[in-house]
Design an enzyme around this catalytic site. Structure first.
Site, mmCIF file in Angstrom:
data_model
loop_
_atom_site.group_PDB
_atom_site.id
_atom_site.type_symbol
_atom_site.label_atom_id
_atom_site.label_comp_id
_atom_site.label_asym_id
_atom_site.label_seq_id
_atom_site.Cartn_x
_atom_site.Cartn_y
_atom_site.Cartn_z
ATOM 1 N N THR A 1 -8.211 16.963 -4.281
ATOM 2 C CA THR A 1 -8.814 16.085 -5.821
ATOM 3 C C THR A 1 -9.738 16.251 -5.984
ATOM 4 O OG1 THR A 1 -6.250 15.934 -6.039
ATOM 5 C CG2 THR A 1 -7.740 14.788 -7.776
ATOM 6 N N GLY B 1 -8.098 2.657 -7.110
ATOM 7 C CA GLY B 1 -8.359 4.276 -5.898
ATOM 8 C C GLY B 1 -8.441 4.689 -6.997
ATOM 9 N N LEU C 1 7.147 -6.513 -2.385
ATOM 10 C CA LEU C 1 6.406 -6.959 -3.266
ATOM 11 C C LEU C 1 7.881 -7.655 -3.879
ATOM 12 C CD1 LEU C 1 4.540 -3.813 -4.565
ATOM 13 C CD2 LEU C 1 3.513 -6.250 -5.140
ATOM 14 N N TYR D 1 -2.663 10.216 9.431
ATOM 15 C CA TYR D 1 -1.906 10.339 8.318
ATOM 16 C C TYR D 1 -0.849 11.308 8.212
ATOM 17 C CZ TYR D 1 -3.646 11.819 2.950
ATOM 18 O OH TYR D 1 -3.188 11.579 1.993
ATOM 19 N N ASN E 1 8.614 -0.665 1.663
ATOM 20 C CA ASN E 1 8.631 -1.701 0.823
ATOM 21 C C ASN E 1 8.906 -0.958 -0.911
ATOM 22 O OD1 ASN E 1 8.020 -3.694 2.833
ATOM 23 N ND2 ASN E 1 6.504 -3.890 2.596
ATOM 24 N N TYR F 1 16.676 7.199 1.748
ATOM 25 C CA TYR F 1 17.274 6.435 1.003
ATOM 26 C C TYR F 1 17.388 6.837 -0.223
ATOM 27 C CZ TYR F 1 14.855 1.540 2.231
ATOM 28 O OH TYR F 1 14.565 0.812 3.421
ATOM 29 N N ASP G 1 -3.496 -3.616 -5.567
ATOM 30 C CA ASP G 1 -3.857 -3.112 -4.612
ATOM 31 C C ASP G 1 -4.729 -3.678 -3.558
ATOM 32 O OD1 ASP G 1 -6.946 -1.508 -2.899
ATOM 33 O OD2 ASP G 1 -6.078 -0.296 -4.510
ATOM 34 N N GLN H 1 20.895 7.819 1.443
ATOM 35 C CA GLN H 1 22.173 7.110 1.611
ATOM 36 C C GLN H 1 22.305 5.424 0.522
ATOM 37 O OE1 GLN H 1 20.757 4.989 5.256
ATOM 38 N NE2 GLN H 1 22.080 3.084 5.293
#
Length: 340
Positions: free
Chosen positions: A184, A21, A72, A154, A108, A168, A42, A171
């Site tokens: 940006t 991107g 992944l 979004y 993920n 995360y 991507d 925990q």
């Protein structure tokens, strides 16, 4: 013999989701320049292979086509999670998928970091502040977000992703880094992304009317992409106890009308400025408080708006003229999706 990168550090294998991107491609470039190996991930929904075409010959660069909403299975030392369409025209096109990318993508990325026990950086957004009632926006401000509006896919997706990162961390003791990116701009912006800088530049270069929503008094703060990338890397390389969130953006504030007038002046265009109604939930003010970034990371923007606009105008001028460039795909008509 162990190879040392130019910064005197051991080279790492780094994953960048959304790496083809606008921002991701610049980040991949910078990480390679620091001597690291880069795995660019991507699905090419808004990213484009041409953004990283010039990196494909580098033996330390690898490109993987993958949708982050699926797990992944890779081996890396660090993860930058940038995967998500970031402009209104793109994230509102398929809002359900936008939420999935933010939320399931975060799960993920965090799951991978948990398995590998490696740090993961979340590219969050100033949109978590919504249409702010506090100005400028410090990280402690909880925001003013419409949870059921057309932008909420979004805004709320990114807010939920931040929640997941911190849960995360608490925990599972995952090493997290959360940055909130403000507006940006720079080369490799998609010409059809509906963002104010790309819209204004393309309209000015074509000699078309420049579309300002409302009376143009709403404000934005524009950070050049090179400055942003420095901030992302500084955050990842900060001590383990620096987890954020930290605002990364340029606090120099301009009205939308001022931006339009500067683009006209720098392009020498004869475009007129015309006004159209404001889209729903379009923020009236957007300016980062970057005190935490300055104090904690020693980071601050260095590229002034005029300097950055000149580089961005030159990029779009090459694109419109069909001269060789590292642009994203064919030029389409700018979409009036608000002044993000």
């Amino acid at each position: 013999m162990v190879n040392i990168n130019p910064n005197g550090l051991l080279p790492k294998r780094i994953a960048v989701t959304g790496g083809a991107g606008f921002v991701g491609s610049h980040l991949c470039e910078a990480l390679l320049g620091r001597g690291h190996e880069v795995l660019c991930i991507d699905n090419f929904y808004t990213g484009a292979r041409v953004n990283v075409q010039h990196l494909l010959g580098n033996p330390r660069f690898e490109l993987m086509r993958h949708d982050i909403t699926f797990p992944l299975y890779i081996e890396v030392d660090e993860i930058y999670n940038l995967a998500c369409p970031a402009s209104p025209v793109h994230y509102q096109f398929d809002p359900v998928q936008t939420v999935k990318t933010s939320v399931i993508g975060a799960i993920n990325a965090l799951g991978l970091a948990k398995r590998l026990r490696v740090p993961v950086l979340q590219a969050s957004t100033s949109e978590v502040y919504g249409d702010p009632e506090v100005h400028p926006q410090p990280e402690g401000y909880w925001g003013n977000v419409n949870p059921i509006g057309p932008r909420s896919c979004y805004d709320e997706g990114k807010r939920c992703a931040e929640t997941l990162f911190f849960d995360y961390h608490r925990q599972h003791q995952i090493a997290i880094k959360v940055v909130r990116i403000f507006n940006t701009y720079g080369p490799r912006m998609h010409p059809n992304d509906g963002r104010v800088v790309s819209n204004f530049i393309v309209q000015a270069l074509r000699g078309e009317d420049i579309t300002v929503f409302g009376d143009g008094s709403q404000t934005r703060s524009f950070c050049y992409v090179d400055d942003l990338v420095r901030g992302l890397i500084a955050m990842m390389e900060s001590p383990k106890d620096v987890i954020g969130p930290i605002n990364i953006g340029n606090p120099a504030e301009f009205t939308i009308r001022q931006l339009a007038e500067q683009v006209i002046a720098l392009t020498g265009s004869r475009s007129r400025i015309i006004e159209k109604p404001l889209p729903q939930d379009d923020p009236k003010q957007r300016q980062p408080d970057i005190s935490r970034a300055r104090d904690t990371l020693g980071w601050g923007p260095t590229v002034q708006l005029e300097q950055g606009l000149k580089a961005t105008i030159a990029y779009f001028d090459r694109l419109l003229s069909h001269r060789p460039t590292d642009a994203t795909g064919p030029l389409l008509d700018p979409a009036p999706a608000g002044q993000a």
